[in-house]
Design an enzyme around this catalytic site. Structure first.
Site, PDB file in Angstrom:
ATOM      1  NE  ARG A  43     -22.790  -3.443   4.775  1.00 17.60           N
ATOM      2  CZ  ARG A  43     -21.612  -3.539   4.160  1.00 17.60           C
ATOM      3  NH1 ARG A  43     -20.522  -3.790   4.854  1.00 17.60           N
ATOM      4  NH2 ARG A  43     -21.533  -3.339   2.853  1.00 17.60           N
ATOM      5  CE  LYS A  79      -4.346   1.439   2.104  1.00 13.28           C
ATOM      6  NZ  LYS A  79      -5.479   1.007   2.965  1.00 13.28           N
ATOM      7  CD  GLU A  81     -18.723  -1.589   9.579  1.00 15.73           C
ATOM      8  OE1 GLU A  81     -18.857  -2.671   8.997  1.00 15.73           O
ATOM      9  OE2 GLU A  81     -17.852  -0.763   9.252  1.00 15.73           O
TER      10      GLU A  81
END
Ligand SMILES: Cc1ncc(C[n+]2csc(CCOP(=O)(O)OP(=O)(O)O)c2C)c(N)n1
Ligand SMILES: CC(=O)[C@@H](O)[C@H](O)COP(=O)(O)O
Ligand SMILES: [Mg+2]
Length: 627
Positions: A395, A279, A367
């Site tokens: 969610r 990344k 979540e």
């Protein structure tokens, strides 16, 4: 190469290895320079340059369906599908979206913004393809953060039980926004780090480089996998689900990527291609960024890596302020624990994790689990604080309802990024939380107007930790105000922020709108009574009854969330139940999804800006009635 000349990805097949690598260099530099001007998701896109090139080299988009989980890492895909010229308006009002959007291109076959939906969609596309007797490839790209989301695992389970082929590209950069966590990450680490596997991988790589594709390579791959399975790594989780596994592959070696993707293309069954990437690759400030500072970034200085508009240093984000108040409480009450679903940085919880690592939990992009985990901690005599972005909280609706409120379990939940958030656009605007939470019994729903009320509410919750407390705070920064930890609020009380005896009308609002409204009304010397409706649940029934029955002066309710299910709706229900025949004006979002752009541009577009509010007030006070 002039990337703005690219019309579509088909040109890639004519490029040599050197030209492909030169293209990767050009794209990487383009993204760094472009995002330094506009802001956006930098490090995820820098890490996926070679992988995206290889995907569009091997597969034929849009016939073959290439799409990205979350979608924040789709910039390379957008450049290769003819949209480089639009990056000057990335995430701007009416500009290029920061996520995939079907209205932008036929190559955008799925849309997201929220994590862990890609594999579910892919399974459906594969089943529909086979029912329609079509023959395209379905190629979702899922990150090592998104793959642990519940919906991803539900889809993986389903995929393992069917014969409809999906080529799942697992983009493993060992990062979510901050470091990836959990058992899946440990498994991927094992595979990545195993010497034996890496030795075998070198052999594997040499076969790939020189060997004939097809059966020969496939047999070698099977041999390596079986060796690994037998000798070193227990079955890969994917094979346990009945899905083949290829990798790990160097995600920055285009030739190796092309070879493995072609192998995956030939594979009979669904297959996971485990790609290892870095990344932030190619921009030194973004490499080894453990905290995720460069995951999403405002415009920055290329040379120094310094953010351009660092805002007013004296102001603090709402997230920093609530985390600071919770930290004070964690110091005095050892039963308080803190939870985040992979948003340590975004929710400004770094200090909590630093000071109390054993009482802070990052559960990953999960979540649903995070909220039931909160319930479980509460029922086990802990005092959980959890911070979840408003749009991601969607969610976990049933976990709030079924696991927390129904059992009336005490907790404190910060609904972060509540309201219009700006450049992330419709998937991220926190405009549903009032309407989805207000019908739920037992909960308290609070919207602080400033840092004082925010801190007072946290104090009130921890002093009276006997119910599910929800506090909604916006994105952005304000002046901090410290309060003593005994300084509390009375639940269900609204306040009159300004009022003269001869006020001409009443304006009801809450949250960060209160101070903005007060300032503009004061500057225009308007004789308006301002009510801070800070408790959305329970409302201040005494004050509501008084406001709606004491006289017939105009009333305006001003909100910056969706009108349906808003405070205005709650007040309508109240008046109806009390047989109060009283109308009021209501400014809030109409029944559609708001665009991306600056908050002000969106407010203007939606007619929920302060000028619209003031014009309405003047109209009401002058008795003019415009339709
Ligand atoms: C449901 C949901 N929760 C949280 C987020 C915030 N979020 C956006 S990207 C991201 C990390 C994704 O990690 P990964 O899938 O590994 O992609 P990478 O950025 O590493 O390429 C998170 C947590 C989200 N978009 N949706
Ligand atoms: C892609 C995603 O969902 C996150 O990166 C999000 O964009 C973060 O939003 P903030 O910038 O408001 O923290
Ligand atoms: Mg990742």
């Amino acid at each position: 190469m002039d990337l703005t000349k690219i019309k579509g990805p088909s040109f890639l097949k004519e490029l040599t290895e050197k030209e492909l690598n030169d293209l990767a260099k050009d794209i990487r530099q383009f993204i760094i320079e472009s995002v330094s001007q506009t802001g956006g998701h930098l490090s995820s896109n820098l890490g996926i340059v070679e992988l995206t090139i290889a995907l569009h080299y091997v597969f034929n988009s849009p016939e073959d369906k290439i799409f990205f989980d979350v979608g924040h890492q789709c910039y390379v895909h957008k450049i290769l599908t003819g949209r480089a010229k639009d990056f000057t308006h990335l995430r701007k009002f009416n500009g290029l979206s920061g996520f995939q959007k079907r209205c932008e291109s036929k190559h955008d076959v799925w849309e997201a913004g929220h994590s862990s939906t890609a594999l579910s969609a892919a399974v459906a596309m594969a089943i529909a393809r086979d029912l329609n007797k079509e023959s395209f490839s379905v190629v979702p790209v899922v990150g090592d953060g998104a793959i642990v989301g519940g919906e991803s695992l539900e889809a993986l389970n389903h995929l393992g039980s069917i014969n409809n082929k999906v080529i799942l590209i697992l983009n493993d950069n060992q990062m979510s926004i901050s470091k990836s966590i959990g058992g899946m990450n440990n498994f991927l680490n094992n595979v990545r780090m195993s010497n034996t596997y890496n030795k075998m991988k070198d052999d594997y790589r040499s076969i790939l480089q020189h060997g004939k594709l097809g059966e020969g390579v496939y047999k070698a791959t099977k041999y390596i996998k079986d060796f690994v399975k037998r000798g070193f790594i227990n079955d890969t989780i994917f094979e346990d689900f009945g899905i083949d596994y290829l990798g790990p592959v160097d995600g920055h070696n285009i030739v190796e990527l092309i070879r493995v993707l072609q192998l995956a293309q030939k594979n009979k069954k669904s297959v996971v291609v485990h790609v290892v990437t870095e990344k932030g690759k190619g921009y030194s400030f973004a490499e080894n960024d453990q905290e995720g500072k460069w995951h999403g970034t405002p415009p920055f200085n290329l040379k120094s890596g310094r953010v351009l508009s660092s805002g007013n240093p004296s102001k603090k984000s709402w997230s920093e302020i609530i985390s600071d108040q919770v930290l004070q409480w964690m110091k005095i009450d050892k039963d308080i624990v803190s939870i985040t679903p992979a948003m340590i940085k975004g929710s400004a919880m770094n200090n909590l994790f630093k000071v109390f690592p054993e009482r802070c939990f990052d559960v990953g992009i999960a979540e649903e689990h995070a909220l039931t985990f909160t319930a479980g901690l509460s029922i086990s005599q802990k005092k959980p604080f959890i911070s979840v972005y408003s749009s991601f909280l969607q969610r976990a609706y049933d976990q709030i309802n079924h696991d927390i409120a129904r059992m009336d379990l005490p907790c404190l939940c910060s609904i972060d990024r509540a309201g219009i958030v700006g450049e992330d656009g419709p998937t991220h605007h926190g405009v549903f939380d009032v309407s989805i939470l207000s019908p739920i019994p037992n909960i308290v729903l609070f919207a602080p107007k400033d840092a004082r009320e925010l801190r007072q509410f946290v104090n009130t919750a921890f002093h009276n930790f006997n119910k599910p407390y929800f506090i909604r705070i916006p994105r952005g920064s304000i002046d901090d105000i410290k309060v003593d930890y005994n300084n509390q609020l009375e639940l269900g009380t609204w306040t009159i922020e300004s009022c003269k005896d001869d006020y001409k009308m009443t304006l009801i609002c809450y949250g960060d709108n209160v101070e903005k409204i007060k300032t503009i009304i004061k500057s225009k010397h308007l004789n308006i009574r301002i009510i801070n409706a800070r408790f959305i649940k329970p409302i201040d029934e005494d004050m509501v009854h008084k406001i709606f029955t004491e006289n017939d002066k105009p009333i305006l309710v001003y909100e910056t969330i969706l009108k349906t299910g808003s405070l205005g709706s709650i007040l309508l229900t109240y008046c109806n139940e009390k047989h109060i025949l009283r109308t009021f004006e209501h400014i809030a979002l109409a029944d559609h999804y708001s665009k991306q752009g600056s908050v002000q541009e969106i407010y203007d577009d939606e007619k929920i800006d302060l000028d619209t509010v003031i014009n309405k007030c003047e109209e009401l006070m002058n008795g003019k009635k415009e339709n």
